[in-house]
Motif scaffolding. Structure first.
Motif: not given
Length: 238
Positions: A25-37
């Motif tokens: 069914r799919g999966q979400w992964r949220f990264l904070d600004p540090v992880g996103a960078r």
């Protein structure tokens, strides 16, 4: 880095949300600004070790403990690599400032109501029995049915038809089922809407909806906190 199909990104100043529809069914992964960078540097082509070195040096200049920063970034990079998320993801485009149109009673013709039932049946079948990537593929196929872009009121009628149909079906139709059903219902009556799946960061959550132009259709006034950032958009490209 190569582009991996099936991974979509919703970027924000609060971080980035990665939607992976390659399995189940799919999966979400949220990264904070540090992880996103870190994710952005690596997906832009930087070697993971080099990206970690650069970000460790940056945060050391800000007074952070470099050992802890390096440990955290290395663990995150390893985790993202195991999940096969360290590759370019498709990025959705926000079309202007969205207009939120709350769900209101609108007239629905017999043909629209029939399309609402058909759209809901197909959406429930796809989302409850098959991987979500199949539902996305079918939604894309529906955009090639004959028709034109829906006006906001036409999209509202498709959504209202689905809501009425859902009252007669067992179980609860959540936003994913309702929005996909409205996408199909509009297509069956000669109209095209945009099917969108997106995320918000504070608080973290995911949502699905339809759009007509820059209008977001069928939202419940007391149920959703905006803004959501689009990750996946299904619409006809021309």
């Amino acid at each position: 880095m190569s582009v991996r199909t099936g991974v979509y990104a919703a970027p924000s100043t609060d971080g980035i949300a990665l939607m992976d529809i390659r399995a189940g069914r799919g999966q979400w992964r949220f990264l904070d600004p540090v992880g996103a960078r870190l994710w952005q540097k690596i997906t832009d082509g930087a070697n993971p070790a080099t990206a970690i070195d650069d970000l460790t040096a940056y945060w050391r200049s800000k007074g952070a403990d470099p050992t802890q920063v390096r440990t955290d970034l290395t663990a995150l990079a390893d985790d993202l690599e195991r999940a096969k998320l360290l590759h370019h993801a498709a990025l959705a485009v926000q079309l202007g400032r969205p207009e939120i149109r709350f769900a209101t009673p609108v007239p629905v013709s017999a043909a629209q109501q029939l399309a609402g039932h058909a759209g809901l049946f197909v959406a429930l079948l796809l989302l409850r029995l098959l991987p979500i990537r199949i539902a996305v593929a079918c939604a894309r196929a529906a955009t090639f049915l004959p028709g034109r872009a829906a006006l906001p009121q036409e999209a509202e009628a498709a959504f209202a038809a689905v809501r009425r149909a859902a009252r007669l079906w067992p179980g609860r139709a959540a936003c994913l089922e309702e929005s996909l059903a409205a996408h199909f219902a509009a297509a069956l009556t000669g109209h095209r809407v945009r099917w969108v799946i997106g995320a918000r960061f504070i608080p973290q959550g995911a949502h699905a909806w339809i759009e007509a132009g820059t209008a977001i259709i069928g939202q419940d006034e007391t149920d959703r906190v905006w803004p959501y950032v689009p990750a996946l958009q299904v619409e006809r490209s021309n």
